[in-house]
Scaffold this active site. Structure first.
Site, PDB file in Angstrom:
ATOM      1  CG  ASN A  21      13.843  96.969  18.177  1.00  0.00           C
ATOM      2  OD1 ASN A  21      13.698  97.149  19.194  1.00  0.00           O
ATOM      3  ND2 ASN A  21      13.506  96.381  17.003  1.00  0.00           N
ATOM      4  CE1 TYR A  87      12.251  95.319  28.526  1.00  0.00           C
ATOM      5  CE2 TYR A  87      10.129  96.383  29.618  1.00  0.00           C
ATOM      6  CZ  TYR A  87      10.922  96.047  28.237  1.00  0.00           C
ATOM      7  OH  TYR A  87      10.445  96.314  27.110  1.00  0.00           O
ATOM      8  CE  LYS A  91      13.713  98.287  26.702  1.00  0.00           C
ATOM      9  NZ  LYS A  91      14.131  98.462  25.114  1.00  0.00           N
TER      10      LYS A  91
END
Length: 182
Positions: A21, A87, A91
């Protein structure tokens, strides 16, 4: 990451569960304004961090013959977002890494899954105001009409890591208040 995995293995004896994370959003800008520096910063944190985490976690889990890894992605890993292309791309990469690693180790009793949070109360969520996005406006596009809490997001990790979910691998669990259901 290598040192962290070795420390856990030496103190506890094994690495049952790992969660990767780390994430930064990068600058909000149209694709034509993305700088090489922004790209590298976002991909080095969001993607390379997961690659290095899994590299050493998988080595430890292969030695012991079992384990579960959960990578934190984002709903941005399943859809695009205007002015957040780097971004979203990072992901998407996390989800591709998750699925590929899951296929590599599925026969070894090692599972690799991902959690895709929607808007969640966090410092990153708080910074959206710096880019002209209000929390209320963002929460308004979520069917649940609110951002998630860190506790709600965190509960997805033990669910995916549980022995009760031993046949779940290569899956991304959205924790998004219904956003992706639209």
């Amino acid at each position: 990451m290598r040192d962290l995995v070795e420390l856990v293995a030496s103190r506890i004896g094994q690495l049952d569960i790992a969660a990767n994370n780390a994430g930064i959003e990068g600058a909000f800008s149209p694709v034509e304004d993305i700088s090489v520096e922004t790209y590298r910063s976002v991909f080095d944190t969001n993607v390379l961090g997961v690659v290095l985490g899994m590299k050493y976690q998988l080595k430890a889990m292969k030695r012991q013959g079992f384990g579960s890894i959960v990578n934190l992605s984002s709903i941005g890993g399943q859809v695009g977002f205007p002015t957040s292309a780097v971004y979203a791309a990072s992901k998407h990469a996390v989800e591709g890494l998750t699925k590929s690693a899951a296929l590599e180790v599925a026969s070894l009793c090692i599972r690799v899954n991902a959690v895709a949070p929607g808007p969640t109360e966090s410092p990153m969520f708080d910074r959206l105001a710096d880019y002209g996005m209000t929390k209320d406006a963002l929460a308004g596009i979520i069917p649940a009409k609110r951002a998630g809490s860190p506790a709600e997001l965190a509960q997805a990790i033990p669910i995916l890591s549980s022995d009760r979910e031993s046949f779940v691998t290569g899956h991304t669990l959205a924790v998004d208040g219904g956003y992706l259901a639209q």
